[in-house]
Write an enzyme that holds these catalytic residues in place. Structure first.
Site, short mmCIF file in Angstrom:
data_model
loop_
_atom_site.label_atom_id
_atom_site.label_comp_id
_atom_site.label_asym_id
_atom_site.label_seq_id
_atom_site.Cartn_x
_atom_site.Cartn_y
_atom_site.Cartn_z
N ASP A 109 -1.92 6.86 -3.42
CA ASP A 109 -0.79 6.15 -2.80
C ASP A 109 -0.27 5.03 -3.67
O ASP A 109 -0.62 4.89 -4.84
CB ASP A 109 -1.19 5.62 -1.42
CG ASP A 109 -2.18 4.46 -1.51
OD1 ASP A 109 -3.00 4.44 -2.43
OD2 ASP A 109 -2.11 3.56 -0.64
N LYS A 113 -11.21 0.51 -0.48
CA LYS A 113 -11.17 1.96 -0.62
C LYS A 113 -10.60 2.29 -1.99
O LYS A 113 -9.91 1.48 -2.60
CB LYS A 113 -10.35 2.59 0.50
CG LYS A 113 -9.02 1.95 0.82
CD LYS A 113 -8.42 2.58 2.07
CE LYS A 113 -7.12 1.90 2.49
NZ LYS A 113 -7.37 0.66 3.25
N ASP A 143 -0.73 1.75 -3.99
CA ASP A 143 -1.61 0.81 -4.70
C ASP A 143 -2.93 1.43 -5.12
O ASP A 143 -3.83 0.73 -5.58
CB ASP A 143 -1.85 -0.44 -3.85
CG ASP A 143 -2.67 -0.16 -2.60
OD1 ASP A 143 -2.60 0.98 -2.09
OD2 ASP A 143 -3.36 -1.07 -2.12
N SER A 164 0.81 -1.21 0.00
CA SER A 164 0.00 0.00 0.00
C SER A 164 0.84 1.26 0.00
O SER A 164 1.60 1.52 -0.92
CB SER A 164 -0.98 -0.02 1.18
OG SER A 164 -1.90 1.05 1.08
N HIS A 165 0.75 2.05 1.07
CA HIS A 165 1.41 3.35 1.16
C HIS A 165 2.83 3.26 1.69
O HIS A 165 3.50 4.27 1.86
CB HIS A 165 0.60 4.26 2.07
CG HIS A 165 0.35 3.67 3.42
ND1 HIS A 165 -0.45 2.57 3.59
CD2 HIS A 165 0.80 4.00 4.65
CE1 HIS A 165 -0.49 2.24 4.87
NE2 HIS A 165 0.28 3.09 5.54
N ASP A 211 -5.40 2.98 -3.41
CA ASP A 211 -6.64 2.92 -2.63
C ASP A 211 -6.81 4.08 -1.67
O ASP A 211 -7.83 4.17 -0.99
CB ASP A 211 -6.76 1.57 -1.90
CG ASP A 211 -5.69 1.34 -0.85
OD1 ASP A 211 -4.78 2.19 -0.72
OD2 ASP A 211 -5.76 0.30 -0.17
N ARG A 212 -5.83 4.98 -1.61
CA ARG A 212 -5.94 6.13 -0.72
C ARG A 212 -5.94 7.43 -1.52
O ARG A 212 -5.50 7.46 -2.67
CB ARG A 212 -4.79 6.15 0.30
CG ARG A 212 -4.79 4.94 1.20
CD ARG A 212 -3.67 4.99 2.21
NE ARG A 212 -3.67 3.75 3.00
CZ ARG A 212 -3.46 3.71 4.31
NH1 ARG A 212 -3.21 4.80 4.99
NH2 ARG A 212 -3.49 2.56 4.94
#
Length: 542
Positions: free
Chosen positions: A276, A375, A278, A112-113, A280-281
C-alpha cells in the site's frame, strides 16, 4: 538563524485516530494546521536534546511538510533528525530506523492506504522510541494540547537539500539524510533465506509485485530484483508518485484489480503480491487463488519456523478482534499463546516488547513480527517467498494442506464508505442497545450464543480499551462484527466483518461469499444496516 514563536489559536478536530491524524490535504495545507499539530507532538513528547526519525510515503505535500517539521524540530531544541532521502521512508523502514539508531521516536507523514493528491488525503503520526505507534494515552495528550495551543516554534531558515545523502546543519540541529532502503534491506537479509529464494527464482519461479505507485517500489526493486534475482520488471508500478498515479493505494482485490486479473489469467505467474501507500500492508495471491489476510496470518504462523529468523519458534501470536480465528487454531496446535486485541497496530506493541508475541496480524491486510513495531508489507511477502522456496509447493497446495489440517475460517469484510456520520452513529447506538436481548434468538437458522461490545485489558500494563466493536456470535462458531473505522477522512466507514468455520473435510472449497451468505443476511437484519444508512450493498468487499 532566528527562532520565532508564531502566534496561533486552537484548531478544532485535531484528534488522532488509530494511526495518527488524517485529513484532506488542503486541510493540512491550511494556515497553522500542520504546525499546530506538530507543536502539540513536541510539547507532549519533548524535543530538547532528542533524536528523531522523519519520513513519509511520498504523497502530495510530503516534501513541503518535511521541511516544516525539520525547522520546527530545530526550533524546539532537537539535537538530530534522521530523514529518508527525498523525505521518503516506508512506515516499517521508519520503525526499523528508530530502533536501529535508538532514537527518541519518529514522525511519519502518511495516510497509509488512503488516496493521495492535492484534493485527497494526508496524515501525520508519531511513533515512540520502541518504533511503534504512540499509545492512546499519548495521542490523547496530543489532542488535549491542540485545544489550548497559542503558539508554535519555527526556525527561520531556507529549505535543506533532502535529495542528497549526507549530514547537514539546520541551526543547532544535525540532519542526517540517509538511504531509505539500505538498512531495511539489510534487516530482511538477517530474517530470511535469501539463498533459497534466489535459487527458486533461478529455477524459473515467476512473480508479480505491484507497488501501486507507492513507497515500496524502491524497496521491492532493490530486494526482489537486485538482491534476490527476480526478473527485471517483476516489480510494477514501482515509482512512488505524489498521487499514486491516480490509484487507490490499498492492496485488496478491488483496488489491485490489475494484479488480480493477471493472477487469475491463463499465463499467471506463480506468485503475486501488492503493498500500500506507506508499505505496511500486503496482499498475497497465488496462481488462480486469493489468500485472505486472515488465512495468510495463519499460514505464516504455521510455517514461520522455515525462515532462519524464526527457526526457534514463536513466543505467541496476536490478532485484532475482527480478524478471523484461523491463527488461534494454529497457536493451539503449536502450544503457544494467542491474543485478541482491538484494531490498531499500537495494541500489539506491549505484547511484542514483552516477548509474549512474535507474529501479529490484522484482517485489514497488515501482518508483521517483532523485527519492527509496525506491520510490514514487504516482510510478509518475503516470508511467503521463503516458505514457498523451502516447501517447493504452490500457494494453492499450501492452502489446501493448511485447511485440511486446521479447517477453514471463511471470512470477508464489507465496507460501506462515506456513510453519514450521524446515521452510522445512530445505527451503532441502536445495535448496542439491542445486544442484551439477542442471546438465544435464532437468525437464518443460527442461534445467537453471545453478543457484546468488545473491551480489551492489556495483559502487560493493565490498560483498558472499551467499545472496540460490536460482536454477535452464533452457536455454530459463526459471528459478525460491526465497527466504525478511524482511518477515513470523509463521513464514516462502516465495516462489517463476517466469519464462518468449516471443520472439513467437506465444505472447504466454497466461494467465501456463498459460504457466508447466512451470516451476511443475519447481520443486515440484526443491525438494520439498510434502514439506518440507506445502503444494502458494500462499496468494497475483501
Amino acid at each position: 538563524m532566528t527562532i520565532h514563536t508564531v502566534a496561533t489559536s486552537p484548531i478544532a478536530g485535531q484528534k488522532p485516530g488509530t494511526s495518527g491524524l488524517r485529513k484532506k490535504t488542503p486541510v493540512f495545507m491550511g494556515r497553522h494546521y500542520l504546525e499546530n499539530f506538530v507543536q502539540s507532538i513536541f510539547d507532549v513528547v519533548g524535543a530538547e536534546g532528542k533524536t528523531f526519525v522523519l519520513g513519509g510515503d511520498g504523497r502530495y505535500f510530503n516534501d513541503r511538510a518535511a521541511q516544516v517539521i525539520l525547522r520546527m524540530a530545530a526550533a524546539n531544541g532537537a539535537a538530530r533528525v534522521i530523514v529518508g532521502q527525498g523525505a521518503i521512508l516506508s512506515t516499517p523502514a521508519a520503525s526499523h530506523l528508530i530502533r536501529l539508531n535508538k532514537t527518541d521516536g519518529g514522525i511519519i507523514m502518511s495516510a497509509s492506504h488512503n488516496p493521495g493528491g492535492p484534493d485527497e488525503d494526508f496524515g501525520v503520526k508519531f511513533n515512540m522510541a520502541n518504533g511503534g505507534p504512540a499509545p492512546e494515552a499519548v495521542t490523547e495528550a496530543m489532542f488535549e494540547r491542540t485545544k489550548v495551543l497559542t503558539g508554535y516554534r519555527m526556525l527561520d531558515a531556507q529549505d535543506i537539500d533532502l535529495g542528497r545523502v549526507g549530514r547537514v546543519q539546520l541551526g543547532a540541529m544535525v540532519v542526517d539524510v540517509v538511504d531509505p532502503v539500505a538498512d531495511y534491506a539489510a534487516l530482511m537479509e538477517t530474517l530470511f533465506d535469501f539463498g533459497a529464494i534466489r535459487a527458486m527464482f533461478q529455477g524459473g519461479f515467476r512473480m508479480r509485485m505491484d507497488s501501486m505507485c507507492a513507497v515500496t517500489g524502491p524497496y521491492a526493486v532493490e530486494i526482489l530484483e537486485r538482491r534476490l534475482g527476480a526478473a527485471a520488471g517483476t516489480v510494477v508500478n514501482k515509482e512512488p508518485l505524489p498521487d499514486f498515479g491516480g490509484m487507490h493505494p490499498d492492496p485488496n482485490p478491488t483496488w489491485a484489480k490489475g494484479l488480480m486479473d493477471e493472477m487469475m489469467g491463463p499465463d499467471a505467474p506463480d506468485f503475486g503480491a501488492a503493498s500500500d501507500g506507506d508499505g505496511d500492508r500486503n496482499m498475497v495471491v497465488g496462481r488462480g487463488i486469493y489468500v485472505s489476510p486472515s488465512d495468510s496470518l495463519a499460514v505464516l504462523a504455521a510455517n514461520a519456523h522455515l525462515a532462519p529468523g524464526y527457526a526457534k519458534g514463536l513466543a505467541g501470536v496476536a490478532r485484532s478482534m475482527p480478524t478471523s480465528a484461523a491463527v488461534d487454531r494454529v497457536a493451539e496446535a503449536l502450544g503457544i499463546a494467542s491474543f485478541e486485541t482491538p484494531t490498531g497496530w499500537k495494541f500489539f506493541g506491549n505484547l511484542l516488547d514483552a516477548g509474549r508475541a512474535t507474529l501479529c496480524g490484522e484482517e485489514s491486510f497488515g501482518t508483521g513480527s517483532d523485527h519492527v513495531r509496525e506491520k510490514d508489507g514487504l516482510w510478509a511477502v518475503l516470508l511467503w517467498l521463503n516458505i514457498l522456496a523451502v516447501r517447493k509447493q504452490s500457494v494453492a497446495e499450501i492452502l489446501a494442506e493448511h485447511w485440511a489440517r486446521f479447517g477453514r475460517n471463511y471470512y470477508s469484510r464489507h465496507d460501506f464508505e462515506a456513510v453519514a456520520s450521524d446515521r452510522a452513529d445512530a445505527m451503532m447506538a441502536a445495535l448496542r442497545g439491542a445486544l442484551a436481548g439477542l442471546k438465544g434468538q435464532v437468525f437464518e437458522g443460527m442461534t445467537v450464543s453471545g453478543a457484546d461490545d468488545f473491551a480489551y485489558t492489556d495483559p502487560v500494563d493493565g490498560s483498558v480499551s472499551e467499545k472496540q466493536g460490536v460482536r454477535v456470535m452464533f452457536s455454530d462458531g459463526s459471528r459478525f462484527v460491526l465497527r466504525l473505522s478511524g482511518t477515513g477522512t470523509e463521513g464514516a466507514t462502516l465495516r462489517l466483518y463476517l466469519e464462518r468455520y468449516a471443520a472439513g473435510p467437506a465444505g472447504l472449497n466454497l466461494d467465501p461469499q456463498e459460504a457466508l451468505a447466512p451470516v451476511i443476511r443475519a447481520a443486515h437484519g440484526i443491525a438494520r444496516i439498510a434502514g439506518f444508512t440507506g445502503r444494502e450493498t458494500p462499496d468494497v468487499v475483501t
